[in-house]
Write a protein that holds these residues in place. Structure first.
Motif, PDB file in Angstrom:
ATOM      1  N   GLN A   1      46.180  41.637  38.655  1.00 16.82           N
ATOM      2  CA  GLN A   1      46.417  40.302  39.190  1.00 16.82           C
ATOM      3  C   GLN A   1      47.669  40.297  40.047  1.00 16.82           C
ATOM      4  O   GLN A   1      48.662  40.941  39.693  1.00 16.82           O
ATOM      5  N   PHE A   2      47.608  39.622  41.173  1.00 14.36           N
ATOM      6  CA  PHE A   2      48.827  39.319  41.942  1.00 14.36           C
ATOM      7  C   PHE A   2      49.034  37.820  41.784  1.00 14.36           C
ATOM      8  O   PHE A   2      48.293  37.035  42.392  1.00 14.36           O
ATOM      9  N   GLY A   3      49.960  37.417  40.969  1.00  8.98           N
ATOM     10  CA  GLY A   3      50.133  35.982  40.682  1.00  8.98           C
ATOM     11  C   GLY A   3      48.843  35.438  40.087  1.00  8.98           C
ATOM     12  O   GLY A   3      48.342  35.964  39.086  1.00  8.98           O
ATOM     13  N   ASP A   4      48.286  34.411  40.732  1.00 10.64           N
ATOM     14  CA  ASP A   4      47.047  33.814  40.222  1.00 10.64           C
ATOM     15  C   ASP A   4      45.804  34.546  40.720  1.00 10.64           C
ATOM     16  O   ASP A   4      44.693  34.267  40.287  1.00 10.64           O
ATOM     17  N   LEU A   5      46.006  35.451  41.674  1.00 10.80           N
ATOM     18  CA  LEU A   5      44.860  36.110  42.306  1.00 10.80           C
ATOM     19  C   LEU A   5      44.438  37.341  41.515  1.00 10.80           C
ATOM     20  O   LEU A   5      45.200  38.301  41.390  1.00 10.80           O
ATOM     21  N   GLU A   6      43.226  37.280  40.964  1.00 11.18           N
ATOM     22  CA  GLU A   6      42.722  38.437  40.215  1.00 11.18           C
ATOM     23  C   GLU A   6      41.976  39.338  41.193  1.00 11.18           C
ATOM     24  O   GLU A   6      40.913  38.987  41.701  1.00 11.18           O
ATOM     25  N   VAL A   7      42.550  40.512  41.455  1.00 12.56           N
ATOM     26  CA  VAL A   7      42.031  41.389  42.499  1.00 12.56           C
ATOM     27  C   VAL A   7      41.085  42.439  41.921  1.00 12.56           C
ATOM     28  O   VAL A   7      40.085  42.800  42.525  1.00 12.56           O
ATOM     29  N   LEU A   8      41.404  42.946  40.737  1.00 10.11           N
ATOM     30  CA  LEU A   8      40.487  43.850  40.028  1.00 10.11           C
ATOM     31  C   LEU A   8      40.066  43.156  38.736  1.00 10.11           C
ATOM     32  O   LEU A   8      40.894  42.754  37.931  1.00 10.11           O
TER      33      LEU A   8
ATOM     34  N   GLY B   1      33.202  48.864  50.714  1.00  9.81           N
ATOM     35  CA  GLY B   1      33.120  47.448  50.351  1.00  9.81           C
ATOM     36  C   GLY B   1      33.851  46.605  51.365  1.00  9.81           C
ATOM     37  O   GLY B   1      34.651  47.131  52.147  1.00  9.81           O
ATOM     38  N   PRO B   2      33.598  45.293  51.351  1.00 11.22           N
ATOM     39  CA  PRO B   2      34.234  44.427  52.340  1.00 11.22           C
ATOM     40  C   PRO B   2      35.746  44.394  52.200  1.00 11.22           C
ATOM     41  O   PRO B   2      36.290  44.713  51.136  1.00 11.22           O
ATOM     42  N   SER B   3      36.405  44.003  53.268  1.00  6.17           N
ATOM     43  CA  SER B   3      37.850  43.846  53.265  1.00  6.17           C
ATOM     44  C   SER B   3      38.244  42.839  52.177  1.00  6.17           C
ATOM     45  O   SER B   3      37.590  41.810  52.029  1.00  6.17           O
ATOM     46  N   GLY B   4      39.265  43.190  51.423  1.00  8.37           N
ATOM     47  CA  GLY B   4      39.737  42.285  50.370  1.00  8.37           C
ATOM     48  C   GLY B   4      39.022  42.444  49.043  1.00  8.37           C
ATOM     49  O   GLY B   4      39.293  41.707  48.092  1.00  8.37           O
ATOM     50  N   SER B   5      38.119  43.437  48.936  1.00  8.10           N
ATOM     51  CA  SER B   5      37.355  43.564  47.688  1.00  8.10           C
ATOM     52  C   SER B   5      38.130  44.299  46.598  1.00  8.10           C
ATOM     53  O   SER B   5      37.687  44.353  45.454  1.00  8.10           O
ATOM     54  N   GLY B   6      39.296  44.890  46.958  1.00  7.04           N
ATOM     55  CA  GLY B   6      40.130  45.526  45.933  1.00  7.04           C
ATOM     56  C   GLY B   6      40.142  47.043  45.996  1.00  7.04           C
ATOM     57  O   GLY B   6      40.700  47.701  45.103  1.00  7.04           O
ATOM     58  N   LYS B   7      39.588  47.620  47.049  1.00  2.11           N
ATOM     59  CA  LYS B   7      39.481  49.084  47.140  1.00  2.11           C
ATOM     60  C   LYS B   7      40.860  49.750  47.138  1.00  2.11           C
ATOM     61  O   LYS B   7      41.113  50.682  46.379  1.00  2.11           O
ATOM     62  N   THR B   8      41.728  49.268  48.027  1.00  3.35           N
ATOM     63  CA  THR B   8      43.072  49.857  48.128  1.00  3.35           C
ATOM     64  C   THR B   8      43.853  49.634  46.832  1.00  3.35           C
ATOM     65  O   THR B   8      44.550  50.533  46.355  1.00  3.35           O
ATOM     66  N   THR B   9      43.710  48.461  46.267  1.00  3.41           N
ATOM     67  CA  THR B   9      44.429  48.169  45.019  1.00  3.41           C
ATOM     68  C   THR B   9      43.979  49.130  43.917  1.00  3.41           C
ATOM     69  O   THR B   9      44.815  49.637  43.151  1.00  3.41           O
ATOM     70  N   LEU B  10      42.689  49.395  43.850  1.00  3.36           N
ATOM     71  CA  LEU B  10      42.194  50.343  42.845  1.00  3.36           C
ATOM     72  C   LEU B  10      42.844  51.714  43.028  1.00  3.36           C
ATOM     73  O   LEU B  10      43.328  52.334  42.081  1.00  3.36           O
TER      74      LEU B  10
ATOM     75  N   LEU C   1      51.150  52.961  42.009  1.00 10.43           N
ATOM     76  CA  LEU C   1      51.937  52.307  43.062  1.00 10.43           C
ATOM     77  C   LEU C   1      51.843  50.800  42.850  1.00 10.43           C
ATOM     78  O   LEU C   1      52.708  50.044  43.282  1.00 10.43           O
ATOM     79  N   GLU C   2      50.749  50.372  42.227  1.00  4.81           N
ATOM     80  CA  GLU C   2      50.642  49.026  41.673  1.00  4.81           C
ATOM     81  C   GLU C   2      50.464  49.196  40.176  1.00  4.81           C
ATOM     82  O   GLU C   2      49.702  50.067  39.746  1.00  4.81           O
ATOM     83  N   VAL C   3      51.151  48.375  39.404  1.00 10.25           N
ATOM     84  CA  VAL C   3      50.984  48.470  37.951  1.00 10.25           C
ATOM     85  C   VAL C   3      49.845  47.533  37.538  1.00 10.25           C
ATOM     86  O   VAL C   3      49.922  46.323  37.766  1.00 10.25           O
TER      87      VAL C   3
HETATM   88  P1  ADP Z   1      40.583  46.137  50.261  1.00 10.53           P
HETATM   89  O1  ADP Z   1      41.260  47.478  50.199  1.00 10.53           O
HETATM   90  O2  ADP Z   1      39.204  46.171  49.655  1.00 10.53           O
HETATM   91  O3  ADP Z   1      40.586  45.543  51.623  1.00 10.53           O
HETATM   92  P2  ADP Z   1      42.898  45.218  48.829  1.00 10.53           P
HETATM   93  O4  ADP Z   1      42.939  45.952  47.546  1.00 10.53           O
HETATM   94  O5  ADP Z   1      43.792  45.662  49.923  1.00 10.53           O
HETATM   95  O6  ADP Z   1      41.385  45.134  49.331  1.00 10.53           O
HETATM   96  O7  ADP Z   1      43.223  43.685  48.572  1.00 10.53           O
HETATM   97  C1  ADP Z   1      42.495  42.877  47.656  1.00 10.53           C
HETATM   98  C2  ADP Z   1      43.132  41.506  47.587  1.00 10.53           C
HETATM   99  O8  ADP Z   1      44.423  41.621  46.997  1.00 10.53           O
HETATM  100  C3  ADP Z   1      43.346  40.844  48.932  1.00 10.53           C
HETATM  101  O9  ADP Z   1      43.055  39.472  48.784  1.00 10.53           O
HETATM  102  C4  ADP Z   1      44.809  41.048  49.198  1.00 10.53           C
HETATM  103  O10 ADP Z   1      45.331  40.017  50.003  1.00 10.53           O
HETATM  104  C5  ADP Z   1      45.398  41.005  47.800  1.00 10.53           C
HETATM  105  N1  ADP Z   1      46.634  41.811  47.674  1.00 10.53           N
HETATM  106  C6  ADP Z   1      46.742  43.144  47.854  1.00 10.53           C
HETATM  107  N2  ADP Z   1      48.000  43.570  47.638  1.00 10.53           N
HETATM  108  C7  ADP Z   1      48.722  42.457  47.325  1.00 10.53           C
HETATM  109  C8  ADP Z   1      50.092  42.223  46.990  1.00 10.53           C
HETATM  110  N3  ADP Z   1      50.974  43.221  46.928  1.00 10.53           N
HETATM  111  N4  ADP Z   1      50.455  40.949  46.715  1.00 10.53           N
HETATM  112  C9  ADP Z   1      49.562  39.941  46.770  1.00 10.53           C
HETATM  113  N5  ADP Z   1      48.262  40.089  47.057  1.00 10.53           N
HETATM  114  C10 ADP Z   1      47.833  41.314  47.344  1.00 10.53           C
END
Ligand code: ADP
Length: 244
Positions: free
Chosen positions: A10-17, A34-43, A50-52
């Motif tokens: 989660q980033f604040g209220d946003l649940e990304v994974l 997957g589409p942009s914003g789906s959480g690929k990079t975060t995973l 690099l993200e906890v």
């Molecule tokens: P993808 O790689 O699939 O495009 P990301 O993992 O980059 O997706 O991002 C997924 C969501 O997490 C997006 O809505 C992005 O804005 C949000 N996000 C990513 N990193 C951060 C961060 N450090 N702080 C807040 N929101 C973030």
């Protein structure tokens, strides 16, 4: 080799994974689409802490990180050594030459002597086709060459798994091929790789399995031929249709 269990971020209220479960065998090449914003990079960033992650656990090789507990720095350091990341924008040190960029990790992290690190860095730069560019600074190299230095630098850490975060998406089209070729060669050597990319041809040719993510979840996982010719899920079909 890798086991991801119930991973949430989660980033604040946003649940990304939203609960990722994934097992990857040694030597497998997994491409994440997957589409942009789906959480690929975060995973990918969670795999290297690099993200906890907010909760869940990840095992790589013999190291487990359980994010429901607070992790001592030592465990995080040990866990991080299991993987190495190749970034979209290369992230090379601008004031260091190609060989200095590649040597830095082994000297600092692995405590290798400078002579040993230099020898190894030279071998790796030769391997990625940059044997004649050892003493060039990043600004003297093309994007494709810089990314190949980025790959050599990651390999120098001798990780159990290589993580690639859209490694070709910042490159001019004519430079994409040389980077993909290096990655293809690594895959052929049996290096375990997790690759986030929009290069569907690479996914088709090189991946053992393709994972489709949408809105923080894994929607579908299958062999490339099945993913690209006969996707099971409606959302996968929609995504792949949009690319055509
Ligand atoms: P993808 O790689 O699939 O495009 P990301 O993992 O980059 O997706 O991002 C997924 C969501 O997490 C997006 O809505 C992005 O804005 C949000 N996000 C990513 N990193 C951060 C961060 N450090 N702080 C807040 N929101 C973030």
């Amino acid at each position: 080799m890798i086991s991801i269990n119930g991973l949430h971020k989660q980033f604040g209220d946003l649940e990304v994974l939203k609960g990722i479960d994934l097992q990857i065998n040694k030597g497998e090449v997994i491409v994440v689409i997957g589409p942009s914003g789906s959480g690929k990079t975060t995973l990918l960033r969670c795999l290297n802490i690099l993200e906890v992650p907010t909760s869940g656990s990840i095992t790589i090789d013999d190291q487990t990180a359980d994010f429901s507990k607070s992790l001592p720095k030592r465990s995080i350091d040990l866990f991080r050594k299991k993987s190495a990341m190749v970034f979209q924008h290369y992230n090379l040190f601008p004031h260091m030459t190609a060989i200095q960029n590649v040597m830095e990790g082994p000297v600092i992290v692995k405590k290798l002597s400078k002579a040993e690190a230099r020898k190894k860095a030279e071998q790796l730069l030769i391997k990625v086709g940059l044997g004649d560019k050892l003493d060039f600074y990043p600004h003297q190299l093309s994007g494709g060459q810089q990314q190949r230095v980025g790959i050599a630098r990651a390999l120098a850490l001798e990780p159990k798994v290589m993580l690639f975060d859209e490694p070709t998406s910042a490159l001019d089209p004519e430079l994409v091929g040389e980077v993909l070729q290096v990655m293809k060669d690594l895959a052929g050597e049996g290096i375990t790789m997790v690759v986030v990319t929009h290069e569907m041809r690479f996914a088709n040719d090189v991946a053992d399995e393709v994972i489709f993510m949408d809105q923080g979840k894994i929607i579908e996982r299958s062999k490339p031929v099945d993913m690209f010719t006969n996707p099971k899920e409606e959302r996968t079909k929609q995504f792949l249709n949009l690319l055509q």
